[in-house]
Design an enzyme around this catalytic site. Structure first.
Site, PDB file in Angstrom:
ATOM      1  N   SER A 119      -6.403  -2.325  14.083  1.00  0.00           N
ATOM      2  CA  SER A 119      -7.122  -2.701  12.869  1.00  0.00           C
ATOM      3  C   SER A 119      -8.511  -3.228  13.170  1.00  0.00           C
ATOM      4  CB  SER A 119      -6.373  -3.828  12.154  1.00  0.00           C
ATOM      5  OG  SER A 119      -5.108  -3.411  11.754  1.00  0.00           O
ATOM      6  N   HIS A 140      -7.347   5.054  12.633  1.00  0.00           N
ATOM      7  CA  HIS A 140      -6.856   3.898  11.880  1.00  0.00           C
ATOM      8  C   HIS A 140      -6.296   4.335  10.527  1.00  0.00           C
ATOM      9  CE1 HIS A 140      -7.918  -0.225   9.893  1.00  0.00           C
ATOM     10  NE2 HIS A 140      -6.643  -0.168  10.235  1.00  0.00           N
ATOM     11  N   GLU A 152      -9.554   5.992   9.154  1.00  0.00           N
ATOM     12  CA  GLU A 152     -10.853   5.600   9.707  1.00  0.00           C
ATOM     13  C   GLU A 152     -10.883   6.132  11.146  1.00  0.00           C
ATOM     14  OE1 GLU A 152     -11.223   1.302   9.670  1.00  0.00           O
ATOM     15  OE2 GLU A 152     -13.181   1.357   8.737  1.00  0.00           O
ATOM     16  N   ASN A 190     -11.678  -3.473   7.736  1.00  0.00           N
ATOM     17  CA  ASN A 190     -11.255  -4.871   7.847  1.00  0.00           C
ATOM     18  C   ASN A 190     -12.406  -5.866   7.908  1.00  0.00           C
ATOM     19  OD1 ASN A 190      -8.433  -4.856   7.545  1.00  0.00           O
ATOM     20  ND2 ASN A 190      -8.331  -3.700   9.466  1.00  0.00           N
TER      21      ASN A 190
HETATM   22  C1  LIG Z   1      -4.690  -4.038   7.772  1.00  0.00           C
HETATM   23  C2  LIG Z   1      -5.306  -2.735   8.050  1.00  0.00           C
HETATM   24  O1  LIG Z   1      -5.753  -2.524   9.172  1.00  0.00           O
HETATM   25  C3  LIG Z   1      -5.484  -1.669   7.079  1.00  0.00           C
HETATM   26  C4  LIG Z   1      -4.587  -1.633   5.863  1.00  0.00           C
HETATM   27  O2  LIG Z   1      -3.673  -0.853   5.808  1.00  0.00           O
HETATM   28  S1  LIG Z   1      -4.967  -2.705   4.647  1.00  0.00           S
HETATM   29  C5  LIG Z   1      -3.768  -2.344   3.395  1.00  0.00           C
HETATM   30  C6  LIG Z   1      -4.156  -1.127   2.597  1.00  0.00           C
HETATM   31  N1  LIG Z   1      -3.183  -0.930   1.557  1.00  0.00           N
HETATM   32  C7  LIG Z   1      -3.355  -1.414   0.329  1.00  0.00           C
HETATM   33  O3  LIG Z   1      -4.373  -2.002   0.000  1.00  0.00           O
HETATM   34  C8  LIG Z   1      -2.194  -1.196  -0.585  1.00  0.00           C
HETATM   35  C9  LIG Z   1      -2.419  -1.768  -1.945  1.00  0.00           C
HETATM   36  N2  LIG Z   1      -1.268  -1.490  -2.771  1.00  0.00           N
HETATM   37  C10 LIG Z   1      -1.048  -0.283  -3.358  1.00  0.00           C
HETATM   38  O4  LIG Z   1      -1.841   0.642  -3.242  1.00  0.00           O
HETATM   39  C11 LIG Z   1       0.199  -0.144  -4.185  1.00  0.00           C
HETATM   40  O5  LIG Z   1       0.634  -1.418  -4.558  1.00  0.00           O
HETATM   41  C12 LIG Z   1       1.366   0.609  -3.446  1.00  0.00           C
HETATM   42  C13 LIG Z   1       0.951   2.077  -3.197  1.00  0.00           C
HETATM   43  C14 LIG Z   1       1.738  -0.041  -2.128  1.00  0.00           C
HETATM   44  C15 LIG Z   1       2.604   0.578  -4.316  1.00  0.00           C
HETATM   45  O6  LIG Z   1       2.254   1.066  -5.553  1.00  0.00           O
HETATM   46  P1  LIG Z   1       3.045   0.658  -6.895  1.00  0.00           P
HETATM   47  O7  LIG Z   1       2.496   1.497  -7.979  1.00  0.00           O
HETATM   48  O8  LIG Z   1       3.050  -0.797  -7.016  1.00  0.00           O
HETATM   49  O9  LIG Z   1       4.519   0.971  -6.553  1.00  0.00           O
HETATM   50  P2  LIG Z   1       5.305   2.326  -6.613  1.00  0.00           P
HETATM   51  O10 LIG Z   1       5.329   2.853  -8.013  1.00  0.00           O
HETATM   52  O11 LIG Z   1       6.589   1.986  -5.943  1.00  0.00           O
HETATM   53  O12 LIG Z   1       4.478   3.306  -5.668  1.00  0.00           O
HETATM   54  C16 LIG Z   1       3.388   4.143  -6.082  1.00  0.00           C
HETATM   55  C17 LIG Z   1       3.626   5.550  -5.572  1.00  0.00           C
HETATM   56  O13 LIG Z   1       3.626   5.548  -4.130  1.00  0.00           O
HETATM   57  C18 LIG Z   1       4.881   6.002  -3.651  1.00  0.00           C
HETATM   58  N3  LIG Z   1       5.241   5.233  -2.461  1.00  0.00           N
HETATM   59  C19 LIG Z   1       5.063   3.908  -2.265  1.00  0.00           C
HETATM   60  N4  LIG Z   1       5.465   3.578  -1.020  1.00  0.00           N
HETATM   61  C20 LIG Z   1       5.897   4.736  -0.435  1.00  0.00           C
HETATM   62  C21 LIG Z   1       6.406   5.054   0.836  1.00  0.00           C
HETATM   63  N5  LIG Z   1       6.566   4.122   1.802  1.00  0.00           N
HETATM   64  N6  LIG Z   1       6.739   6.352   1.112  1.00  0.00           N
HETATM   65  C22 LIG Z   1       6.574   7.321   0.184  1.00  0.00           C
HETATM   66  N7  LIG Z   1       6.072   7.067  -1.057  1.00  0.00           N
HETATM   67  C23 LIG Z   1       5.754   5.788  -1.359  1.00  0.00           C
HETATM   68  C24 LIG Z   1       5.854   5.795  -4.789  1.00  0.00           C
HETATM   69  O14 LIG Z   1       6.956   6.668  -4.706  1.00  0.00           O
HETATM   70  C25 LIG Z   1       4.985   6.056  -5.997  1.00  0.00           C
HETATM   71  O15 LIG Z   1       4.863   7.452  -6.212  1.00  0.00           O
HETATM   72  P3  LIG Z   1       4.614   8.044  -7.708  1.00  0.00           P
HETATM   73  O16 LIG Z   1       3.213   7.630  -8.082  1.00  0.00           O
HETATM   74  O17 LIG Z   1       4.769   9.483  -7.519  1.00  0.00           O
HETATM   75  O18 LIG Z   1       5.653   7.430  -8.576  1.00  0.00           O
HETATM   76  N1  LIG Z   2       0.214  -3.733   8.779  1.00  0.00           N
HETATM   77  C1  LIG Z   2      -0.824  -3.036   8.339  1.00  0.00           C
HETATM   78  O1  LIG Z   2      -1.102  -3.004   7.139  1.00  0.00           O
HETATM   79  C2  LIG Z   2      -1.666  -2.277   9.302  1.00  0.00           C
HETATM   80  C3  LIG Z   2      -1.576  -2.472  10.667  1.00  0.00           C
HETATM   81  N2  LIG Z   2      -2.372  -1.751  11.527  1.00  0.00           N
HETATM   82  C4  LIG Z   2      -2.274  -1.935  12.960  1.00  0.00           C
HETATM   83  O2  LIG Z   2      -1.147  -1.201  13.421  1.00  0.00           O
HETATM   84  C5  LIG Z   2      -0.550  -1.877  14.537  1.00  0.00           C
HETATM   85  C6  LIG Z   2       0.909  -2.134  14.217  1.00  0.00           C
HETATM   86  O3  LIG Z   2       1.015  -2.918  13.042  1.00  0.00           O
HETATM   87  P1  LIG Z   2       2.380  -2.982  12.210  1.00  0.00           P
HETATM   88  O4  LIG Z   2       3.058  -1.672  12.235  1.00  0.00           O
HETATM   89  O5  LIG Z   2       2.052  -3.623  10.923  1.00  0.00           O
HETATM   90  O6  LIG Z   2       3.193  -4.016  13.114  1.00  0.00           O
HETATM   91  P2  LIG Z   2       4.770  -4.241  13.224  1.00  0.00           P
HETATM   92  O7  LIG Z   2       4.964  -5.627  13.700  1.00  0.00           O
HETATM   93  O8  LIG Z   2       5.448  -3.770  11.990  1.00  0.00           O
HETATM   94  O9  LIG Z   2       5.192  -3.200  14.370  1.00  0.00           O
HETATM   95  C7  LIG Z   2       4.815  -3.257  15.726  1.00  0.00           C
HETATM   96  C8  LIG Z   2       5.920  -2.541  16.509  1.00  0.00           C
HETATM   97  O10 LIG Z   2       5.509  -2.345  17.868  1.00  0.00           O
HETATM   98  C9  LIG Z   2       6.579  -2.764  18.711  1.00  0.00           C
HETATM   99  N3  LIG Z   2       6.032  -3.129  20.010  1.00  0.00           N
HETATM  100  C10 LIG Z   2       5.454  -4.304  20.377  1.00  0.00           C
HETATM  101  N4  LIG Z   2       5.017  -4.212  21.653  1.00  0.00           N
HETATM  102  C11 LIG Z   2       5.310  -2.963  22.079  1.00  0.00           C
HETATM  103  C12 LIG Z   2       5.104  -2.246  23.296  1.00  0.00           C
HETATM  104  N5  LIG Z   2       4.495  -2.826  24.338  1.00  0.00           N
HETATM  105  N6  LIG Z   2       5.529  -0.963  23.381  1.00  0.00           N
HETATM  106  C13 LIG Z   2       6.156  -0.359  22.338  1.00  0.00           C
HETATM  107  N7  LIG Z   2       6.359  -0.974  21.168  1.00  0.00           N
HETATM  108  C14 LIG Z   2       5.941  -2.252  21.041  1.00  0.00           C
HETATM  109  C15 LIG Z   2       7.209  -3.901  17.977  1.00  0.00           C
HETATM  110  O11 LIG Z   2       8.515  -4.174  18.460  1.00  0.00           O
HETATM  111  P3  LIG Z   2       9.056  -5.723  18.338  1.00  0.00           P
HETATM  112  O12 LIG Z   2       9.310  -5.931  16.891  1.00  0.00           O
HETATM  113  O13 LIG Z   2      10.290  -5.690  19.174  1.00  0.00           O
HETATM  114  O14 LIG Z   2       7.961  -6.578  18.904  1.00  0.00           O
HETATM  115  C16 LIG Z   2       7.218  -3.350  16.553  1.00  0.00           C
HETATM  116  O15 LIG Z   2       8.313  -2.484  16.330  1.00  0.00           O
HETATM  117  C17 LIG Z   2      -1.398  -3.132  14.776  1.00  0.00           C
HETATM  118  O16 LIG Z   2      -2.375  -2.834  15.731  1.00  0.00           O
HETATM  119  C18 LIG Z   2      -2.027  -3.376  13.403  1.00  0.00           C
HETATM  120  O17 LIG Z   2      -3.226  -4.093  13.481  1.00  0.00           O
HETATM  121  C19 LIG Z   2      -3.246  -0.802  11.076  1.00  0.00           C
HETATM  122  C20 LIG Z   2      -3.339  -0.539   9.729  1.00  0.00           C
HETATM  123  C21 LIG Z   2      -2.589  -1.277   8.750  1.00  0.00           C
END
Ligand SMILES: CC(=O)CC(=O)SCCNC(=O)CCNC(=O)[C@H](O)C(C)(C)COP(=O)(O)OP(=O)(O)OC[C@H]1O[C@@H](n2cnc3c(N)ncnc32)[C@H](O)[C@@H]1OP(=O)(O)O
Ligand SMILES: NC(=O)C1=CN([C@@H]2O[C@H](COP(=O)(O)OP(=O)(O)OC[C@H]3O[C@@H](n4cnc5c(N)ncnc54)[C@H](OP(=O)(O)O)[C@@H]3O)[C@@H](O)[C@H]2O)C=CC1
Length: 290
Positions: A119, A140, A152, A190
């Site tokens: 991330s 990403h 990304e 991010n």
């Molecule tokens: C941290 C990082 O590095 C980067 C990141 O990822 S940051 C996080 C980015 N993500 C976001 O910002 C998510 C924000 N949230 C959302 O977009 C929405 O709340 C959500 C898509 C998660 C759920 O949406 P919702 O409308 O509340 O719920 P829900 O109706 O269950 O889902 C919407 C659709 O997605 C589908 N869906 C949701 N999760 C799913 C999954 N895991 N697998 C397959 N389909 C899924 C649903 O089936 C639904 O499909 P339809 O439109 O055809 O009905």
């Molecule tokens: N959460 C999010 O929304 C997003 C996350 N990311 C990035 O993706 C990555 C994973 O995040 P996320 O899936 O949320 O994290 P989770 O905690 O859900 O999953 C991480 C997984 O990796 C396993 N693990 C840890 N160390 C090792 C290793 N050395 N070798 C193999 N497997 C390992 C963990 O096992 P155990 O549980 O046993 O430690 C766990 O199953 C991070 O870099 C995060 O920043 C990117 C986009 C979105």
């Protein structure tokens, strides 16, 4: 270079989603984790997501079965020897990722591409640890991977054009929209998203409003699908804290300082949806119950 077989390391929320969309796109997939528990949980997430798509008619029974049949699960990194592309999705920790990439660099085929789903951690530093910086890149994905369209794409200092072209093609075949950005802490996604989440935690700590009110303001006023605290729970508070620390260290400005409340919640093991409790409480299926 043509990619046929994709390895995914880390079967958490992101790794399982990446394995799923890769298999749906027709790639052979090897999903690797360190322990049986997370691997089984990751496969369960894939099954339930595919079942949802089947139920909605987005996937035929045959496509559903073929997708599952393309995913091999493993506890051994050695099973990635034949992969053309390996996407890493383990915890957001630079040391752990470097160590993994050093091992992957030594055991995968020299022409294979190594990618990180990090991330925020510098791609150039991870690329160096892999020993093959030309064939290393940031890929990403966004959570939930089967739903979110963006990938990304982050080139490190030495990433080749061929590597970029190959992962752009893979992302498109997965039905995603690749967007290229530079290797800066937090990239674009991010750098913008996480300070907003951190500020929401800080506002909660200062008593500006309740958690429900903070989330409602952003949902109803800005049309965000989730409020920032709900979204932090969804991402994982450990991941949010790790990202803020990378921004703080990497950009060196106080405005990126992690909120003390965020830090305290991670110390307490309240990591959000994945541990059943964060700002809100969740049942074992991940539904919000409090
Ligand atoms: C941290 C990082 O590095 C980067 C990141 O990822 S940051 C996080 C980015 N993500 C976001 O910002 C998510 C924000 N949230 C959302 O977009 C929405 O709340 C959500 C898509 C998660 C759920 O949406 P919702 O409308 O509340 O719920 P829900 O109706 O269950 O889902 C919407 C659709 O997605 C589908 N869906 C949701 N999760 C799913 C999954 N895991 N697998 C397959 N389909 C899924 C649903 O089936 C639904 O499909 P339809 O439109 O055809 O009905
Ligand atoms: N959460 C999010 O929304 C997003 C996350 N990311 C990035 O993706 C990555 C994973 O995040 P996320 O899936 O949320 O994290 P989770 O905690 O859900 O999953 C991480 C997984 O990796 C396993 N693990 C840890 N160390 C090792 C290793 N050395 N070798 C193999 N497997 C390992 C963990 O096992 P155990 O549980 O046993 O430690 C766990 O199953 C991070 O870099 C995060 O920043 C990117 C986009 C979105």
């Amino acid at each position: 270079m043509e990619v046929r077989k994709i390895g995914v390391v880390g079967a958490g929320q992101m790794g399982s989603g990446i394995a799923q969309v890769a298999a749906q796109a027709g790639y052979e997939v090897v999903l690797v984790d360190v322990a049986e528990g997370p691997l089984a949980k990751g496969m369960e997430r894939i099954r339930s997501s595919l079942a949802r798509l089947l139920e909605k008619g987005r996937l035929s029974q045959e496509e559903h079965d073929q997708t599952l049949g393309r995913i091999q699960r493993s506890l051994l990194l050695e099973d990635l020897k034949e992969a053309d592309l390996v996407v890493e999705a383990i915890l957001e920790d630079e040391g752990a990722k470097r160590e993994l990439f050093t091992r992957l660099g030594a055991l995968t085929r020299p022409e294979a591409i190594l990618a990180s789903n990090t991330s925020s951690i510098p791609i150039t530093a991870l690329a160096r640890a892999s020993g093959r910086p030309e064939r290393f890149i940031g890929m990403h994905f966004f959570n939930p991977v089967p739903v979110m369209r963006l990938v990304e794409v982050i080139r490190g200092q030495l990433t080749s054009d061929e590597t970029r072209d190959a992962v752009v093609e893979v992302a498109r075949r997965m039905g995603k929209e690749p967007v290229e950005v530079q290797d800066y802490p937090g990239f674009v996604s991010n750098r913008l998203l996480m300070p907003m989440i951190n500020e929401a935690v800080q506002a909660l700590m200062e008593g500006v409003a309740t958690k429900e009110a903070i989330d409602q303001v952003m949902r109803l006023g800005m049309n965000h699908p989730m409020g920032p605290l709900e979204l932090a729970d969804f991402i994982g508070l450990d991941t949010c804290l790790a990202i803020m620390e990378v921004l703080h260290r990497g950009l060196g400005e106080d405005k990126y300082r992690p909120s003390p409340l965020l830090r305290r919640m991670v110390q307490a093991g309240l990591l959000g949806r994945k541990t059943g409790r964060g700002f809100y409480v969740y049942d074992e299926k991940g539904n919000k119950v409090g």
